[in-house]
Design a protein around this motif. Structure first.
Motif, PDB file in Angstrom:
ATOM      1  N   LYS A  20      23.819 -32.570   0.937  1.00 51.46           N
ATOM      2  CA  LYS A  20      22.545 -31.851   0.905  1.00 51.46           C
ATOM      3  C   LYS A  20      22.614 -30.485   0.233  1.00 51.46           C
ATOM      4  CE  LYS A  20      20.719 -34.134   5.004  1.00 51.46           C
ATOM      5  NZ  LYS A  20      20.281 -33.982   6.396  1.00 51.46           N
ATOM      6  N   ILE A  21      23.760 -29.800   0.343  1.00 46.72           N
ATOM      7  CA  ILE A  21      23.807 -28.452  -0.249  1.00 46.72           C
ATOM      8  C   ILE A  21      25.010 -28.245  -1.165  1.00 46.72           C
ATOM      9  CG2 ILE A  21      22.396 -27.359   1.526  1.00 46.72           C
ATOM     10  CD1 ILE A  21      24.919 -26.229   2.754  1.00 46.72           C
ATOM     11  N   ASP A  22      25.559 -29.356  -1.638  1.00 50.41           N
ATOM     12  CA  ASP A  22      26.590 -29.302  -2.668  1.00 50.41           C
ATOM     13  C   ASP A  22      27.798 -28.461  -2.258  1.00 50.41           C
ATOM     14  OD1 ASP A  22      27.675 -29.999  -5.142  1.00 50.41           O
ATOM     15  OD2 ASP A  22      26.884 -28.195  -6.108  1.00 50.41           O
ATOM     16  N   LEU A  23      28.375 -28.828  -1.130  1.00 46.37           N
ATOM     17  CA  LEU A  23      29.614 -28.184  -0.690  1.00 46.37           C
ATOM     18  C   LEU A  23      30.790 -29.058  -1.092  1.00 46.37           C
ATOM     19  CD1 LEU A  23      28.527 -27.032   2.868  1.00 46.37           C
ATOM     20  CD2 LEU A  23      29.049 -25.565   0.915  1.00 46.37           C
ATOM     21  N   PRO A  24      31.942 -28.461  -1.324  1.00 45.72           N
ATOM     22  CA  PRO A  24      33.103 -29.270  -1.686  1.00 45.72           C
ATOM     23  C   PRO A  24      33.568 -30.132  -0.510  1.00 45.72           C
ATOM     24  CG  PRO A  24      33.700 -26.939  -1.543  1.00 45.72           C
ATOM     25  CD  PRO A  24      32.219 -27.036  -1.335  1.00 45.72           C
ATOM     26  N   ALA A  25      34.004 -31.329  -0.836  1.00 44.43           N
ATOM     27  CA  ALA A  25      34.540 -32.227   0.186  1.00 44.43           C
ATOM     28  C   ALA A  25      35.934 -31.743   0.584  1.00 44.43           C
ATOM     29  CB  ALA A  25      34.610 -33.645  -0.357  1.00 44.43           C
ATOM     30  N   PRO A  26      36.326 -32.011   1.808  1.00 43.18           N
ATOM     31  CA  PRO A  26      37.675 -31.625   2.223  1.00 43.18           C
ATOM     32  C   PRO A  26      38.716 -32.461   1.483  1.00 43.18           C
ATOM     33  CG  PRO A  26      36.611 -32.928   3.926  1.00 43.18           C
ATOM     34  CD  PRO A  26      35.589 -32.692   2.859  1.00 43.18           C
ATOM     35  N   ASP A  27      39.862 -31.859   1.225  1.00 46.00           N
ATOM     36  CA  ASP A  27      40.942 -32.641   0.643  1.00 46.00           C
ATOM     37  C   ASP A  27      41.862 -33.102   1.771  1.00 46.00           C
ATOM     38  OD1 ASP A  27      42.770 -30.591   1.290  1.00 46.00           O
ATOM     39  OD2 ASP A  27      42.637 -29.694  -0.694  1.00 46.00           O
ATOM     40  N   GLU A  28      42.937 -33.761   1.405  1.00 49.98           N
ATOM     41  CA  GLU A  28      43.813 -34.339   2.427  1.00 49.98           C
ATOM     42  C   GLU A  28      44.500 -33.293   3.308  1.00 49.98           C
ATOM     43  OE1 GLU A  28      47.580 -36.024   0.759  1.00 49.98           O
ATOM     44  OE2 GLU A  28      46.583 -35.540  -1.147  1.00 49.98           O
ATOM     45  N   ASP A  32      39.753 -27.060   9.304  1.00 51.66           N
ATOM     46  CA  ASP A  32      38.662 -26.100   9.472  1.00 51.66           C
ATOM     47  C   ASP A  32      37.812 -25.993   8.207  1.00 51.66           C
ATOM     48  OD1 ASP A  32      39.499 -25.530  12.093  1.00 51.66           O
ATOM     49  OD2 ASP A  32      40.966 -24.094  11.346  1.00 51.66           O
ATOM     50  N   TRP A  33      37.346 -27.130   7.741  1.00 55.24           N
ATOM     51  CA  TRP A  33      36.547 -27.236   6.524  1.00 55.24           C
ATOM     52  C   TRP A  33      35.425 -26.210   6.485  1.00 55.24           C
ATOM     53  CZ3 TRP A  33      31.331 -28.576   6.331  1.00 55.24           C
ATOM     54  CH2 TRP A  33      30.817 -28.835   5.061  1.00 55.24           C
ATOM     55  N   GLU A  34      34.758 -25.986   7.615  1.00 58.17           N
ATOM     56  CA  GLU A  34      33.618 -25.078   7.659  1.00 58.17           C
ATOM     57  C   GLU A  34      33.997 -23.652   7.268  1.00 58.17           C
ATOM     58  OE1 GLU A  34      35.066 -25.713  11.945  1.00 58.17           O
ATOM     59  OE2 GLU A  34      34.938 -26.848  10.084  1.00 58.17           O
ATOM     60  N   TYR A  35      35.249 -23.274   7.457  1.00 57.70           N
ATOM     61  CA  TYR A  35      35.718 -21.946   7.041  1.00 57.70           C
ATOM     62  C   TYR A  35      36.218 -21.974   5.591  1.00 57.70           C
ATOM     63  CZ  TYR A  35      35.340 -21.213  12.007  1.00 57.70           C
ATOM     64  OH  TYR A  35      34.861 -21.156  13.286  1.00 57.70           O
ATOM     65  N   GLU A  36      36.774 -23.094   5.194  1.00 55.24           N
ATOM     66  CA  GLU A  36      37.254 -23.238   3.814  1.00 55.24           C
ATOM     67  C   GLU A  36      36.124 -23.163   2.799  1.00 55.24           C
ATOM     68  OE1 GLU A  36      39.468 -26.882   3.551  1.00 55.24           O
ATOM     69  OE2 GLU A  36      40.879 -26.264   5.103  1.00 55.24           O
ATOM     70  N   VAL A  37      34.949 -23.664   3.160  1.00 48.43           N
ATOM     71  CA  VAL A  37      33.830 -23.700   2.208  1.00 48.43           C
ATOM     72  C   VAL A  37      32.938 -22.464   2.296  1.00 48.43           C
ATOM     73  CG1 VAL A  37      33.811 -26.214   2.115  1.00 48.43           C
ATOM     74  CG2 VAL A  37      32.293 -25.042   3.738  1.00 48.43           C
ATOM     75  N   SER A  38      33.245 -21.560   3.217  1.00 47.47           N
ATOM     76  CA  SER A  38      32.429 -20.351   3.297  1.00 47.47           C
ATOM     77  C   SER A  38      32.569 -19.582   1.989  1.00 47.47           C
ATOM     78  CB  SER A  38      32.809 -19.496   4.503  1.00 47.47           C
ATOM     79  OG  SER A  38      34.107 -18.982   4.371  1.00 47.47           O
ATOM     80  N   ASP A  39      31.500 -18.878   1.626  1.00 45.46           N
ATOM     81  CA  ASP A  39      31.457 -18.219   0.323  1.00 45.46           C
ATOM     82  C   ASP A  39      30.472 -17.057   0.402  1.00 45.46           C
ATOM     83  OD1 ASP A  39      31.100 -17.460  -2.346  1.00 45.46           O
ATOM     84  OD2 ASP A  39      31.003 -19.534  -3.071  1.00 45.46           O
ATOM     85  N   ALA A  40      30.988 -15.847   0.339  1.00 42.12           N
ATOM     86  CA  ALA A  40      30.138 -14.653   0.432  1.00 42.12           C
ATOM     87  C   ALA A  40      29.060 -14.631  -0.644  1.00 42.12           C
ATOM     88  CB  ALA A  40      31.006 -13.394   0.339  1.00 42.12           C
ATOM     89  N   ALA A  41      29.328 -15.228  -1.772  1.00 43.08           N
ATOM     90  CA  ALA A  41      28.355 -15.238  -2.873  1.00 43.08           C
ATOM     91  C   ALA A  41      27.225 -16.238  -2.650  1.00 43.08           C
ATOM     92  CB  ALA A  41      29.070 -15.550  -4.188  1.00 43.08           C
ATOM     93  N   ARG A  42      27.345 -17.086  -1.624  1.00 45.86           N
ATOM     94  CA  ARG A  42      26.328 -18.124  -1.393  1.00 45.86           C
ATOM     95  C   ARG A  42      25.528 -17.924  -0.109  1.00 45.86           C
ATOM     96  NH1 ARG A  42      28.601 -24.092  -2.429  1.00 45.86           N
ATOM     97  NH2 ARG A  42      26.361 -24.503  -2.291  1.00 45.86           N
ATOM     98  N   VAL A  43      25.648 -16.765   0.534  1.00 46.70           N
ATOM     99  CA  VAL A  43      24.954 -16.560   1.815  1.00 46.70           C
ATOM    100  C   VAL A  43      23.451 -16.797   1.662  1.00 46.70           C
ATOM    101  CG1 VAL A  43      24.406 -14.926   3.664  1.00 46.70           C
ATOM    102  CG2 VAL A  43      26.714 -14.986   2.710  1.00 46.70           C
ATOM    103  N   SER A  44      22.836 -16.235   0.650  1.00 43.67           N
ATOM    104  CA  SER A  44      21.390 -16.425   0.459  1.00 43.67           C
ATOM    105  C   SER A  44      21.051 -17.900   0.278  1.00 43.67           C
ATOM    106  CB  SER A  44      20.888 -15.632  -0.751  1.00 43.67           C
ATOM    107  OG  SER A  44      20.939 -14.256  -0.487  1.00 43.67           O
TER     108      SER A  44
END
Length: 132
Positions: A20-28, A32-44
């Motif tokens: 739905k929001i184009d986040l990267p899939a986890p690798d092998e 803690d995927w939810e922290y790996e995909v966090s991005d300060a530039a994408r907060v908005s």
């Protein structure tokens, strides 16, 4: 709804947010995927998705963790925008049943030494104290 708050990010929520929001899939090796995909530039962008994309409860739970982790990074980088805290506060209060564990996690209420907390912890403590 007794204590049936989400506590963990599910695989289903992860897959839904990836789609739905184009986040990267986890690798092998992902943890803690939810922290790996966090991005300060994408907060908005993440806040826009929270408000405008049709999300399940578990997806909202996972996305809010990503939002707060991204907001924490933005605070550390000095790139946080003024309106983000108001929007995040609004969503946390509006959906507090979904985000109870997230609020308590980031608030770190048992930690007295403020040098051992997240940059976002003072903000999250303000929200946590509204429920005490």
């Amino acid at each position: 709804m007794a204590d049936k708050y989400p506590k963990y990010v599910t695989q289903t929520a992860m897959k839904g947010l990836i789609q739905k929001i184009d986040l990267p899939a986890p690798d092998e090796f992902s943890q803690d995927w939810e922290y790996e995909v966090s991005d300060a530039a994408r907060v908005s962008e993440f806040l826009y998705a929270y408000e405008n994309v049709e999300l399940t409860t578990d997806e909202k739970f996972a996305l809010m963790i990503i939002i707060i982790s991204s907001f924490d990074d933005a605070i550390l980088e000095g790139s946080a925008e003024n309106n983000w805290s108001n929007l995040i506060r609004h969503h946390l209060l509006q959906d507090h049943r979904i985000h109870k564990h997230t609020i308590l996690y980031w608030a770190m209420l048992d930690e007295e030494d403020m040098s051992n907390v997240y940059a976002v912890t003072p903000f999250m403590r303000e929200i946590a104290h509204l429920f005490n």
